[in-house]
Design a protein around this motif. Structure first.
Motif, PDB file in Angstrom:
ATOM      1  N   ARG A  94       0.864  -1.189   0.000  1.00 35.34           N
ATOM      2  CA  ARG A  94       0.000   0.000   0.000  1.00 35.34           C
ATOM      3  C   ARG A  94       0.897   1.233   0.000  1.00 35.34           C
ATOM      4  O   ARG A  94       1.747   1.378   0.861  1.00 35.34           O
ATOM      5  N   TYR A  95       0.686   2.102  -0.963  1.00 32.51           N
ATOM      6  CA  TYR A  95       1.503   3.310  -1.030  1.00 32.51           C
ATOM      7  C   TYR A  95       0.704   4.458  -1.646  1.00 32.51           C
ATOM      8  O   TYR A  95      -0.327   4.257  -2.297  1.00 32.51           O
ATOM      9  N   GLU A  96       1.213   5.666  -1.404  1.00 30.28           N
ATOM     10  CA  GLU A  96       0.659   6.875  -2.008  1.00 30.28           C
ATOM     11  C   GLU A  96       1.782   7.586  -2.746  1.00 30.28           C
ATOM     12  O   GLU A  96       2.956   7.420  -2.415  1.00 30.28           O
ATOM     13  N   LEU A  97       1.426   8.385  -3.732  1.00 28.01           N
ATOM     14  CA  LEU A  97       2.428   9.189  -4.422  1.00 28.01           C
ATOM     15  C   LEU A  97       2.516  10.551  -3.752  1.00 28.01           C
ATOM     16  O   LEU A  97       1.499  11.209  -3.528  1.00 28.01           O
ATOM     17  N   GLY A  98       3.734  10.970  -3.409  1.00 26.90           N
ATOM     18  CA  GLY A  98       3.925  12.256  -2.744  1.00 26.90           C
ATOM     19  C   GLY A  98       3.963  13.402  -3.733  1.00 26.90           C
ATOM     20  O   GLY A  98       3.727  13.231  -4.936  1.00 26.90           O
ATOM     21  N   GLY A  99       4.290  14.562  -3.221  1.00 30.34           N
ATOM     22  CA  GLY A  99       4.361  15.757  -4.060  1.00 30.34           C
ATOM     23  C   GLY A  99       5.420  15.659  -5.135  1.00 30.34           C
ATOM     24  O   GLY A  99       5.285  16.270  -6.208  1.00 30.34           O
ATOM     25  N   VAL A 105       5.350   4.387   1.085  1.00 32.61           N
ATOM     26  CA  VAL A 105       4.779   3.128   1.547  1.00 32.61           C
ATOM     27  C   VAL A 105       4.112   3.324   2.905  1.00 32.61           C
ATOM     28  O   VAL A 105       4.704   3.876   3.838  1.00 32.61           O
ATOM     29  N   ILE A 106       2.867   2.838   2.995  1.00 30.71           N
ATOM     30  CA  ILE A 106       2.076   2.989   4.220  1.00 30.71           C
ATOM     31  C   ILE A 106       2.191   1.770   5.126  1.00 30.71           C
ATOM     32  O   ILE A 106       2.133   1.881   6.350  1.00 30.71           O
ATOM     33  N   ASP A 107       2.357   0.591   4.530  1.00 31.41           N
ATOM     34  CA  ASP A 107       2.416  -0.651   5.308  1.00 31.41           C
ATOM     35  C   ASP A 107       3.526  -0.604   6.350  1.00 31.41           C
ATOM     36  O   ASP A 107       4.676  -0.295   6.029  1.00 31.41           O
ATOM     37  N   TYR A 108       3.159  -0.907   7.614  1.00 29.16           N
ATOM     38  CA  TYR A 108       4.104  -1.003   8.728  1.00 29.16           C
ATOM     39  C   TYR A 108       4.893   0.289   8.952  1.00 29.16           C
ATOM     40  O   TYR A 108       5.981   0.259   9.517  1.00 29.16           O
ATOM     41  N   SER A 109       4.339   1.412   8.530  1.00 26.62           N
ATOM     42  CA  SER A 109       5.035   2.692   8.666  1.00 26.62           C
ATOM     43  C   SER A 109       4.364   3.551   9.736  1.00 26.62           C
ATOM     44  O   SER A 109       3.132   3.665   9.774  1.00 26.62           O
ATOM     45  N   LEU A 110       5.175   4.154  10.590  1.00 30.10           N
ATOM     46  CA  LEU A 110       4.656   5.060  11.613  1.00 30.10           C
ATOM     47  C   LEU A 110       4.542   6.489  11.090  1.00 30.10           C
ATOM     48  O   LEU A 110       3.642   7.233  11.471  1.00 30.10           O
ATOM     49  N   SER A 111       5.448   6.858  10.192  1.00 29.73           N
ATOM     50  CA  SER A 111       5.453   8.197   9.617  1.00 29.73           C
ATOM     51  C   SER A 111       6.324   8.167   8.369  1.00 29.73           C
ATOM     52  O   SER A 111       6.929   7.145   8.056  1.00 29.73           O
ATOM     53  N   TYR A 112       6.362   9.269   7.655  1.00 29.61           N
ATOM     54  CA  TYR A 112       7.228   9.327   6.482  1.00 29.61           C
ATOM     55  C   TYR A 112       7.804  10.722   6.309  1.00 29.61           C
ATOM     56  O   TYR A 112       7.267  11.720   6.806  1.00 29.61           O
ATOM     57  N   LEU A 113       8.923  10.777   5.611  1.00 27.51           N
ATOM     58  CA  LEU A 113       9.595  12.018   5.252  1.00 27.51           C
ATOM     59  C   LEU A 113       9.818  11.994   3.743  1.00 27.51           C
ATOM     60  O   LEU A 113      10.324  11.005   3.216  1.00 27.51           O
ATOM     61  N   GLU A 114       9.449  13.051   3.051  1.00 26.23           N
ATOM     62  CA  GLU A 114       9.650  13.137   1.608  1.00 26.23           C
ATOM     63  C   GLU A 114      10.578  14.312   1.319  1.00 26.23           C
ATOM     64  O   GLU A 114      10.418  15.395   1.893  1.00 26.23           O
ATOM     65  N   PHE A 129      22.862  11.154  -0.079  1.00 27.12           N
ATOM     66  CA  PHE A 129      21.948  12.110  -0.702  1.00 27.12           C
ATOM     67  C   PHE A 129      21.387  13.028   0.373  1.00 27.12           C
ATOM     68  O   PHE A 129      20.842  12.563   1.378  1.00 27.12           O
ATOM     69  N   VAL A 130      21.538  14.327   0.180  1.00 29.87           N
ATOM     70  CA  VAL A 130      21.009  15.322   1.114  1.00 29.87           C
ATOM     71  C   VAL A 130      19.729  15.891   0.514  1.00 29.87           C
ATOM     72  O   VAL A 130      19.728  16.352  -0.637  1.00 29.87           O
ATOM     73  N   GLY A 131      18.645  15.832   1.278  1.00 32.15           N
ATOM     74  CA  GLY A 131      17.365  16.264   0.739  1.00 32.15           C
ATOM     75  C   GLY A 131      16.625  17.239   1.636  1.00 32.15           C
ATOM     76  O   GLY A 131      16.604  17.076   2.862  1.00 32.15           O
ATOM     77  N   GLU A 132      16.049  18.255   1.023  1.00 32.91           N
ATOM     78  CA  GLU A 132      15.218  19.211   1.758  1.00 32.91           C
ATOM     79  C   GLU A 132      13.788  18.693   1.812  1.00 32.91           C
ATOM     80  O   GLU A 132      13.220  18.271   0.798  1.00 32.91           O
ATOM     81  N   LEU A 133      13.205  18.696   3.008  1.00 34.09           N
ATOM     82  CA  LEU A 133      11.867  18.145   3.184  1.00 34.09           C
ATOM     83  C   LEU A 133      10.822  18.929   2.396  1.00 34.09           C
ATOM     84  O   LEU A 133      10.793  20.159   2.432  1.00 34.09           O
ATOM     85  N   VAL A 134       9.960  18.166   1.712  1.00 34.11           N
ATOM     86  CA  VAL A 134       8.814  18.770   1.023  1.00 34.11           C
ATOM     87  C   VAL A 134       7.510  18.173   1.542  1.00 34.11           C
ATOM     88  O   VAL A 134       6.426  18.627   1.187  1.00 34.11           O
ATOM     89  N   GLY A 135       7.620  17.159   2.387  1.00 31.41           N
ATOM     90  CA  GLY A 135       6.439  16.543   2.974  1.00 31.41           C
ATOM     91  C   GLY A 135       6.809  15.660   4.144  1.00 31.41           C
ATOM     92  O   GLY A 135       7.893  15.068   4.173  1.00 31.41           O
ATOM     93  N   ALA A 136       5.925  15.575   5.131  1.00 26.62           N
ATOM     94  CA  ALA A 136       6.150  14.731   6.303  1.00 26.62           C
ATOM     95  C   ALA A 136       4.824  14.571   7.041  1.00 26.62           C
ATOM     96  O   ALA A 136       4.100  15.552   7.234  1.00 26.62           O
ATOM     97  N   GLU A 137       4.495  13.336   7.428  1.00 25.48           N
ATOM     98  CA  GLU A 137       3.253  13.081   8.154  1.00 25.48           C
ATOM     99  C   GLU A 137       3.444  11.923   9.136  1.00 25.48           C
ATOM    100  O   GLU A 137       4.249  11.019   8.896  1.00 25.48           O
ATOM    101  N   ILE A 138       2.689  11.977  10.240  1.00 24.87           N
ATOM    102  CA  ILE A 138       2.612  10.853  11.172  1.00 24.87           C
ATOM    103  C   ILE A 138       1.418  10.013  10.750  1.00 24.87           C
ATOM    104  O   ILE A 138       0.302  10.526  10.615  1.00 24.87           O
ATOM    105  N   LEU A 139       1.625   8.718  10.551  1.00 24.14           N
ATOM    106  CA  LEU A 139       0.574   7.837  10.053  1.00 24.14           C
ATOM    107  C   LEU A 139      -0.149   7.116  11.177  1.00 24.14           C
ATOM    108  O   LEU A 139      -1.353   6.906  11.108  1.00 24.14           O
ATOM    109  N   ARG A 140       0.569   6.708  12.208  1.00 22.65           N
ATOM    110  CA  ARG A 140      -0.054   6.031  13.355  1.00 22.65           C
ATOM    111  C   ARG A 140       0.919   6.008  14.521  1.00 22.65           C
ATOM    112  O   ARG A 140       2.106   6.298  14.364  1.00 22.65           O
ATOM    113  N   GLU A 141       0.410   5.666  15.677  1.00 19.71           N
ATOM    114  CA  GLU A 141       1.238   5.574  16.860  1.00 19.71           C
ATOM    115  C   GLU A 141       1.923   4.203  16.913  1.00 19.71           C
ATOM    116  O   GLU A 141       1.428   3.225  16.359  1.00 19.71           O
TER     117      GLU A 141
END
Length: 227
Positions: A94-99, A105-114, A129-141
């Motif tokens: 299970r996944y979503e496309l970011g910005g 990937v959502i499966d077994y993930s607590l949060s993500y950084l894009e 690879f050094v990346g500037e954040l363009v997205g970040a969310e908490i998915l579950r506890e």
């Protein structure tokens, strides 16, 4: 010099994803860290042999899903020991496309950084690879999986392309014979068994059902050798 001292450094366990055109791919990594707060910036180290390295280099973007302690070894093994050149790793995920259009990937993930790549540094076998954040969310506890938890509690192994890989001799410390997966290096130890996959503690390797597979990489029982 005792390279095992490096294992006292703290790490997490992350699923790194990226894309190249319409193709999607991902891999497990344990070297993701924040390097700046303004702007929020993270870095990840990826082996130059890995397909994910090629994808990040092409798209100049990546996402890091922070895995939870309940992520099974089979899930980690798919992304950590299989190659995207041979397997569509995200086929059943299970996944979503970011910005940036990279898969998250959502499966077994607590949060993500894009992040979008703003710089990179070549270091030995790896690229940071050094990346500037363009997205970040908490998915579950939940409790994030650390590298220590993965190795000591989940009894996971480390692929040779990982920056933290250390070659060492396997020694049997139990009177019961241990068997090693020739594909990924997972050690079947009869004492704890493999309860997650229906093998009770104290079960000799010979007594495991023939359809049992390596809990890390999915290799068959016939691909194990006695330690």
């Amino acid at each position: 010099m005792n390279r095992k001292a490096l294992r006292t450094c703290t790490y997490g366990l992350y699923l790194i994803t990226s894309r190249k055109g319409e193709r999607l791919n991902g891999q497990i990594a344990n070297t993701v860290f924040q390097v700046a707060s303004d702007p929020a910036t993270i870095a990840v180290a990826i082996n130059r042999q890995n397909l994910t390295h090629e994808f990040i280099s092409d798209s100049r973007a990546f996402a890091a899903s922070i895995l939870s302690q309940d992520a099974p070894l089979s899930f980690i093994g798919l992304f950590g020991f299989q190659s995207g050149r041979n397997v569509d790793k995200l086929k059943d995920a299970r996944y979503e496309l970011g910005g940036t259009k990279v898969p998250i990937v959502i499966d077994y993930s607590l949060s993500y950084l894009e992040a979008k790549v703003v710089d990179q540094l070549e270091v030995g076998t790896h690229t940071i690879f050094v990346g500037e954040l363009v997205g970040a969310e908490i998915l579950r506890e939940g409790e994030p999986m650390t590298y220590h938890y993965y190795r000591e509690i989940k009894r996971g192994t480390t692929p040779k392309t990982a920056p933290s890989y250390i070659e060492e001799k396997k020694e049997a410390k139990s009177e019961m014979e241990k068997y090693e997966c020739t594909v990924c290096g997972y050690i079947y130890d009869p004492e704890p068994g493999d309860p997650e996959n229906g093998v009770k503690p104290g079960t000799p390797f010979q007594a495991i059902p023939d359809d049992w597979v390596c809990p890390v990489c999915g290799a068959g029982k016939d691909q194990f050798e006695k330690v």
